[in-house]
Design an enzyme around this catalytic site. Structure first.
Site, PDB file in Angstrom:
ATOM      1  N   GLU A 218       0.853  -1.189   0.000  1.00 52.46           N
ATOM      2  CA  GLU A 218       0.000   0.000   0.000  1.00 52.46           C
ATOM      3  C   GLU A 218       0.890   1.241   0.000  1.00 52.46           C
ATOM      4  OE1 GLU A 218      -3.570   2.136   2.577  1.00 52.46           O
ATOM      5  OE2 GLU A 218      -2.463   0.448   3.431  1.00 52.46           O
TER       6      GLU A 218
ATOM      7  N   HIS B 191      -0.242   7.908   5.695  1.00 48.01           N
ATOM      8  CA  HIS B 191       1.044   7.574   5.091  1.00 48.01           C
ATOM      9  C   HIS B 191       2.008   8.759   5.204  1.00 48.01           C
ATOM     10  CE1 HIS B 191      -0.008   3.737   2.913  1.00 48.01           C
ATOM     11  NE2 HIS B 191      -1.188   4.163   3.348  1.00 48.01           N
TER      12      HIS B 191
ATOM     13  N   HIS C 195      -9.762   0.513   1.201  1.00 49.87           N
ATOM     14  CA  HIS C 195     -10.608   1.004   2.306  1.00 49.87           C
ATOM     15  C   HIS C 195     -11.475   2.216   1.928  1.00 49.87           C
ATOM     16  CE1 HIS C 195      -7.159   3.637   2.884  1.00 49.87           C
ATOM     17  NE2 HIS C 195      -6.470   2.753   3.562  1.00 49.87           N
TER      18      HIS C 195
ATOM     19  N   ASN D 281     -12.166   5.965   3.570  1.00 47.62           N
ATOM     20  CA  ASN D 281     -11.040   6.388   4.385  1.00 47.62           C
ATOM     21  C   ASN D 281      -9.896   6.850   3.493  1.00 47.62           C
ATOM     22  OD1 ASN D 281     -12.242   3.766   6.178  1.00 47.62           O
ATOM     23  ND2 ASN D 281     -12.043   5.732   7.178  1.00 47.62           N
ATOM     24  N   ALA D 282      -9.195   7.909   3.932  1.00 47.42           N
ATOM     25  CA  ALA D 282      -8.180   8.569   3.108  1.00 47.42           C
ATOM     26  C   ALA D 282      -8.775   8.976   1.768  1.00 47.42           C
ATOM     27  CB  ALA D 282      -6.962   7.673   2.907  1.00 47.42           C
TER      28      ALA D 282
ATOM     29  N   THR E  36     -15.155   2.434  14.140  1.00 44.03           N
ATOM     30  CA  THR E  36     -14.454   3.714  14.258  1.00 44.03           C
ATOM     31  C   THR E  36     -14.234   4.356  12.903  1.00 44.03           C
ATOM     32  OG1 THR E  36     -13.311   3.024  16.284  1.00 44.03           O
ATOM     33  CG2 THR E  36     -12.332   4.848  15.047  1.00 44.03           C
TER      34      THR E  36
ATOM     35  N   ASP F 105      -7.393  -3.813   8.240  1.00 46.90           N
ATOM     36  CA  ASP F 105      -6.388  -2.739   8.248  1.00 46.90           C
ATOM     37  C   ASP F 105      -5.706  -2.701   9.608  1.00 46.90           C
ATOM     38  OD1 ASP F 105      -4.898  -0.761   7.006  1.00 46.90           O
ATOM     39  OD2 ASP F 105      -6.234   0.863   7.603  1.00 46.90           O
TER      40      ASP F 105
ATOM     41  N   LEU G  77      -6.765   9.002  11.578  1.00 41.51           N
ATOM     42  CA  LEU G  77      -6.823   7.584  11.891  1.00 41.51           C
ATOM     43  C   LEU G  77      -5.684   6.849  11.206  1.00 41.51           C
ATOM     44  CD1 LEU G  77     -10.649   6.825  11.654  1.00 41.51           C
ATOM     45  CD2 LEU G  77      -9.266   7.157  13.703  1.00 41.51           C
ATOM     46  N   SER G  78      -5.154   5.861  11.899  1.00 38.39           N
ATOM     47  CA  SER G  78      -3.969   5.162  11.402  1.00 38.39           C
ATOM     48  C   SER G  78      -4.147   3.662  11.603  1.00 38.39           C
ATOM     49  CB  SER G  78      -2.729   5.655  12.147  1.00 38.39           C
ATOM     50  OG  SER G  78      -1.561   5.100  11.594  1.00 38.39           O
TER      51      SER G  78
END
Length: 436
Positions: free
Chosen positions: A143, A155, A229, A232-233, A268, A291, A355-356
């Protein structure tokens, strides 16, 4: 021929008093296993005149195909993106520990890293069959680092890359040999990305996207099949520019092409309403992913994810050192621009918590997805088994309990808690309560 003869002479197991997931339905049938594969009992009875060597009463429980996680960054203190001297032992630990969550196969995932990390780590994680030692490794998911700054999520910007003039050779120079790679996530809006997508898909590598709608549609024509995902992002949905979520209902795709998309259903990352929208728009393409990060299975505090630190607070993991956000954790800064460091703008001044990754295992994601969407139990289970297998072109052997498939399956109670996990018909994990 010799292998077939050996399988014919192997012991036959019959799992009784169970409901098996087959053909999208939970059926009250027995499951027959021989030589690590699902067996057709009619052939056993009428052609071989045999019966089972052993019968196992499942107590009315559900038997579903083993879960497949195509995006997992580590867990239990192991970071797949760390270039240690013994990467294999870390992968083995995670492979063993995720058995208790019903995962029988997975794609270890590396987040954006410098080339020297890929060169050291990628050769140390080969494709490997599962067994008592742990879940099988289907190949790596890389990724990044070929993703855009605007959609980079957690990232590290310092290690993002664009393609040079000879794009595919540039990718090879970054990653090294691709023998162990199964999925690559990239941004198709980067220059020369389409020649890379075509080269990867020609080698049987799945290309996943983080992109806007038009770039994603064009990338699908070049061979891309997956969205990393969803929600997200990503830039936010707008009625005149829906973003990559619009790919779920696009009419600009090749006829008959099924687009798959990953969803992090950890409670979340994605609001229940967003889960419902995606599922109802394109249920057959939904792939549950964890993830999960190295903090999976550990407690609060600071942990690593590749080249940066991550803070875990309760059920949330976010990039360490960012300011608390009064509106709660987000997958992108409030203004949807990845400022690093945050600039003085009205939205960013509120603070951010990017978020990570997740700290929820796959069985938790399946249960949350079922509860949040109100979908059928069969749909929730297939999103973690059949759909990822179809994404990887493995649906004949994985993600199914059809005759001839690998006997990788999970035993669940009615609330979808894992009671036992089998790989190739062999019990590899069992809950304490189920042993009694």
């Amino acid at each position: 021929m010799r292998g077939e003869q050996g399988a014919a002479g192997a012991r036959v197991l019959q799992f009784t008093n169970c409901r098996i997931l087959r053909g999208g339905k939970l059926l009250r049938e027995d499951l027959w296993v021989r030589g690590g594969r699902i067996l057709d009992p009619e052939k056993l009875f009428f052609e071989e005149r045999r019966v089972a060597d052993e019968r196992r009463d499942c107590g009315g429980r559900i038997l579903a195909p083993g879960f497949i996680d195509v995006q997992i960054n580590g867990g239990f203190g192991v970071d797949f993106s760390q270039a240690t001297e013994d990467v294999g032992s870390g992968v083995a630990l995670v492979a063993r520990r995720i058995l208790s969550h019903g995962v029988t196969s997975f794609c270890p995932t590396l987040v954006t890293s410098p080339p020297e990390v890929y060169h050291k780590v990628v050769p140390q994680i080969p494709v490997k069959s599962g067994g008592p030692h742990g879940a099988g490794v289907l190949g790596l998911h890389l990724e990044g680092p070929f993703i855009s700054r605007e959609k980079r999520g957690a990232h590290p910007e310092a290690h993002l890359r664009s393609f040079e003039a000879d794009a595919f050779q540039d990718l090879l120079a970054t990653y090294g040999p691709l023998d162990n790679v199964r999925i690559v996530t990239l941004a198709p809006e980067l220059g020369r990305s389409h020649e890379v997508i075509r080269a990867l898909t020609a080698r049987g590598i799945c290309v996943s996207l983080v992109a806007d709608l038009r770039a994603a549609e064009d990338a699908v024509w070049s061979g891309a099949t997956f969205i990393t995902h969803l929600f997200n992002a990503m830039l936010p949905f707008h009625h005149r520019d829906p973003g990559i979520v619009g790919l779920l209902t696009s009419d600009r795709l090749p006829a008959g092409r099924c687009i798959f998309y990953g969803m992090i259903a950890d409670g979340t990352h994605t609001n229940p309403a967003a889960l419902r929208i995606a599922h109802r728009a394109h249920p057959q393409g939904l792939v549950l992913v964890t993830d999960a990060i190295p903090a999976l299975g550990l407690g609060n505090g600071r942990h690593t994810l590749g080249q940066q630190e991550v803070e875990v607070d309760g059920l949330t993991a976010y990039v360490a050192g960012e300011r608390p956000d009064p509106l709660g954790p987000r997958s992108q800064p409030a203004c949807q621009v990845a400022h690093d460091p945050p600039r003085a703008c009205p939205l960013c001044s509120q603070g951010t918590k990017t978020l990570s990754g997740s700290i929820a295992p796959m069985d938790v994601c399946v249960r949350h997805f079922l509860q949040a969407t109100g979908c059928s139990m069969e749909s929730a289970l297939e999103a973690a088994s059949l759909h990822p297998a179809q994404l990887l072109g493995l649906e004949k052997s994985k993600g199914t309990l059809d005759f001839g498939a690998d006997a990788d399956f999970v035993v669940l109670d009615d609330s979808l808690h894992v009671q036992a996990t089998y790989i190739s018909g062999e019990l590899v994990w069992q809950a304490d309560a189920a042993r009694q």
